[in-house]
Motif scaffolding. Sequence first.
Motif, mmCIF file in Angstrom:
data_model
loop_
_atom_site.group_PDB
_atom_site.id
_atom_site.type_symbol
_atom_site.label_atom_id
_atom_site.label_comp_id
_atom_site.label_asym_id
_atom_site.label_seq_id
_atom_site.Cartn_x
_atom_site.Cartn_y
_atom_site.Cartn_z
ATOM 1 N N GLU A 255 0.848 -1.188 0.000
ATOM 2 C CA GLU A 255 0.000 0.000 0.000
ATOM 3 C C GLU A 255 0.886 1.241 0.000
ATOM 4 O O GLU A 255 1.668 1.455 0.922
ATOM 5 C CB GLU A 255 -0.913 0.000 1.224
ATOM 6 N N LYS A 256 0.728 2.064 -1.010
ATOM 7 C CA LYS A 256 1.545 3.265 -1.141
ATOM 8 C C LYS A 256 0.647 4.496 -1.213
ATOM 9 O O LYS A 256 -0.563 4.397 -1.346
ATOM 10 C CB LYS A 256 2.423 3.174 -2.394
ATOM 11 N N GLY A 257 1.279 5.655 -1.120
ATOM 12 C CA GLY A 257 0.520 6.884 -1.222
ATOM 13 C C GLY A 257 -0.312 7.195 -0.002
ATOM 14 O O GLY A 257 -1.388 7.802 -0.127
ATOM 15 N N ASN A 258 0.174 6.792 1.167
ATOM 16 C CA ASN A 258 -0.567 7.013 2.404
ATOM 17 C C ASN A 258 0.121 8.014 3.318
ATOM 18 O O ASN A 258 -0.055 7.971 4.536
ATOM 19 C CB ASN A 258 -0.735 5.684 3.156
ATOM 20 N N ASP A 259 0.909 8.929 2.727
ATOM 21 C CA ASP A 259 1.676 9.862 3.553
ATOM 22 C C ASP A 259 0.791 10.694 4.469
ATOM 23 O O ASP A 259 1.123 10.910 5.644
ATOM 24 C CB ASP A 259 2.509 10.783 2.657
ATOM 25 N N GLU A 260 -0.334 11.168 3.963
ATOM 26 C CA GLU A 260 -1.223 11.987 4.794
ATOM 27 C C GLU A 260 -1.790 11.173 5.946
ATOM 28 O O GLU A 260 -1.910 11.671 7.067
ATOM 29 C CB GLU A 260 -2.358 12.558 3.938
ATOM 30 N N ARG A 261 -2.148 9.939 5.672
ATOM 31 C CA ARG A 261 -2.687 9.061 6.713
ATOM 32 C C ARG A 261 -1.644 8.782 7.769
ATOM 33 O O ARG A 261 -1.924 8.815 8.976
ATOM 34 C CB ARG A 261 -3.161 7.751 6.077
ATOM 35 N N VAL A 262 -0.413 8.505 7.350
ATOM 36 C CA VAL A 262 0.676 8.235 8.286
ATOM 37 C C VAL A 262 0.927 9.460 9.164
ATOM 38 O O VAL A 262 1.041 9.355 10.387
ATOM 39 C CB VAL A 262 1.956 7.827 7.531
ATOM 40 N N THR A 263 1.002 10.617 8.543
ATOM 41 C CA THR A 263 1.242 11.854 9.293
ATOM 42 C C THR A 263 0.137 12.100 10.305
ATOM 43 O O THR A 263 0.394 12.520 11.442
ATOM 44 C CB THR A 263 1.353 13.046 8.331
ATOM 45 N N ALA A 264 -1.118 11.821 9.912
ATOM 46 C CA ALA A 264 -2.255 12.050 10.807
ATOM 47 C C ALA A 264 -2.188 11.141 12.022
ATOM 48 O O ALA A 264 -2.405 11.588 13.159
ATOM 49 C CB ALA A 264 -3.562 11.835 10.049
ATOM 50 N N VAL A 265 -1.867 9.870 11.823
ATOM 51 C CA VAL A 265 -1.792 8.922 12.943
ATOM 52 C C VAL A 265 -0.642 9.294 13.880
ATOM 53 O O VAL A 265 -0.796 9.285 15.112
ATOM 54 C CB VAL A 265 -1.638 7.476 12.433
ATOM 55 N N ILE A 266 0.507 9.620 13.306
ATOM 56 C CA ILE A 266 1.658 10.019 14.112
ATOM 57 C C ILE A 266 1.328 11.248 14.944
ATOM 58 O O ILE A 266 1.656 11.332 16.130
ATOM 59 C CB ILE A 266 2.878 10.262 13.204
ATOM 60 N N ASP A 267 0.635 12.194 14.326
ATOM 61 C CA ASP A 267 0.279 13.433 15.027
ATOM 62 C C ASP A 267 -0.731 13.160 16.148
ATOM 63 O O ASP A 267 -0.598 13.679 17.254
ATOM 64 C CB ASP A 267 -0.292 14.440 14.034
ATOM 65 N N GLN A 268 -1.739 12.350 15.867
ATOM 66 C CA GLN A 268 -2.782 12.087 16.860
ATOM 67 C C GLN A 268 -2.250 11.355 18.081
ATOM 68 O O GLN A 268 -2.810 11.483 19.170
ATOM 69 C CB GLN A 268 -3.921 11.298 16.211
ATOM 70 N N LEU A 269 -1.185 10.614 17.917
ATOM 71 C CA LEU A 269 -0.582 9.917 19.042
ATOM 72 C C LEU A 269 0.584 10.697 19.644
ATOM 73 O O LEU A 269 1.357 10.154 20.435
ATOM 74 C CB LEU A 269 -0.142 8.510 18.627
ATOM 75 N N GLY A 270 0.710 11.958 19.284
ATOM 76 C CA GLY A 270 1.715 12.819 19.881
ATOM 77 C C GLY A 270 3.136 12.460 19.539
ATOM 78 O O GLY A 270 4.062 12.738 20.312
ATOM 79 N N LEU A 271 3.333 11.871 18.354
ATOM 80 C CA LEU A 271 4.660 11.388 17.976
ATOM 81 C C LEU A 271 5.356 12.264 16.933
ATOM 82 O O LEU A 271 6.473 11.948 16.511
ATOM 83 C CB LEU A 271 4.555 9.951 17.434
ATOM 84 N N SER A 272 4.716 13.346 16.527
ATOM 85 C CA SER A 272 5.299 14.173 15.461
ATOM 86 C C SER A 272 6.717 14.647 15.768
ATOM 87 O O SER A 272 7.601 14.586 14.901
ATOM 88 C CB SER A 272 4.397 15.371 15.172
ATOM 89 N N PRO A 273 7.009 15.114 17.010
ATOM 90 C CA PRO A 273 8.383 15.554 17.296
ATOM 91 C C PRO A 273 9.397 14.405 17.267
ATOM 92 O O PRO A 273 10.607 14.654 17.230
ATOM 93 C CB PRO A 273 8.283 16.140 18.707
ATOM 94 N N LEU A 274 8.897 13.170 17.291
ATOM 95 C CA LEU A 274 9.784 12.002 17.347
ATOM 96 C C LEU A 274 9.789 11.217 16.041
ATOM 97 O O LEU A 274 10.364 10.121 15.988
ATOM 98 C CB LEU A 274 9.333 11.070 18.483
ATOM 99 N N ALA A 275 9.183 11.755 15.000
ATOM 100 C CA ALA A 275 8.996 10.984 13.767
ATOM 101 C C ALA A 275 10.302 10.462 13.184
ATOM 102 O O ALA A 275 10.334 9.378 12.580
ATOM 103 C CB ALA A 275 8.262 11.836 12.732
ATOM 104 N N ASP A 276 11.403 11.195 13.361
ATOM 105 C CA ASP A 276 12.693 10.778 12.794
ATOM 106 C C ASP A 276 13.606 10.107 13.817
ATOM 107 O O ASP A 276 14.727 9.707 13.484
ATOM 108 C CB ASP A 276 13.406 11.988 12.188
ATOM 109 N N ALA A 277 13.122 9.970 15.054
ATOM 110 C CA ALA A 277 13.918 9.314 16.091
ATOM 111 C C ALA A 277 13.943 7.809 15.874
ATOM 112 O O ALA A 277 13.011 7.226 15.305
ATOM 113 C CB ALA A 277 13.339 9.638 17.474
ATOM 114 N N ILE A 278 15.035 7.167 16.322
ATOM 115 C CA ILE A 278 15.134 5.709 16.225
ATOM 116 C C ILE A 278 14.228 5.100 17.287
ATOM 117 O O ILE A 278 14.404 5.346 18.486
ATOM 118 C CB ILE A 278 16.588 5.247 16.392
ATOM 119 N N ALA A 279 13.264 4.306 16.865
ATOM 120 C CA ALA A 279 12.184 3.860 17.749
ATOM 121 C C ALA A 279 12.656 3.161 19.023
ATOM 122 O O ALA A 279 12.144 3.449 20.114
ATOM 123 C CB ALA A 279 11.215 2.981 16.964
#
Length: 238
Positions: free
Chosen positions: A105-129
């Motif tokens: 499944e490709k082309g889901n960048d907006e969906r991925v960004t939305a989920v990351i944001d809703q879980l408060g992970l946006s500042p950590l998006a590039d951090a090593i999990a």
Amino acid sequence: MYTLRNVTQGYNGRIVLNIPALDIHQGEVLAVVGASGAGKSTLLRLLAFLERPLSGQLRYQEQEVNDKWPDLETRRAVTMVFQRPRLLNRSVRDNVTYGLHLRGEKGNDERVTAVIDQLGLSPLADAIAPTLSGGEMQRVALARALILRPHVLILDEPTSNLDPYNIKLIEKYVRYANKKEKMTAVIVTHNIFQARRLADRVILLMNGRLIEIADTETFFDHPKKAETAAFVNGEIVY
């Protein structure tokens, strides 16, 4: 969603779960509570198709799970988040998108960004999990599951030992996914306050046996079984 009739599970000749009858309804949040060793995680593994029952009938929608695994489409509709998630040694964003890439499944960048944001992970998006805190890792695991938009989300102690901030974020998004996506959720928790906040119905397991299942208000305020009343009142150590 699920129908269980006379379902048992056991290991090394010992029965650890015995469910005479249990129906899990589409779109509900079902909390599973009980003392340690009550069979809660075993029940989750059956519902997630990680194990087959030893005996009895386990049905997911129209498919029997007794003798063969459900088809791939059905298995992809059910996602489980474990108490101690294992994350890839890659960024938060890579972890969240991993399942999508596996499914092509490709082309889901907006969906991925939305989920990351809703879980408060946006500042950590590039951090090593794996370098994140326990609560942050659990939110990554939840995002990785929810990005797939499962029909059923199965959670095994998702907020165990987490701080109130992480608990609040996880509960908020589980509630959102349940209402917005009509997602069915089954959650094992030792936190009876969490069960009361999140669940439509609650089930009590003790020694592998189903003691009581009821809507949340009845379960906590007017339990029918003495064992349930004792559990709710803190008279049973768990």
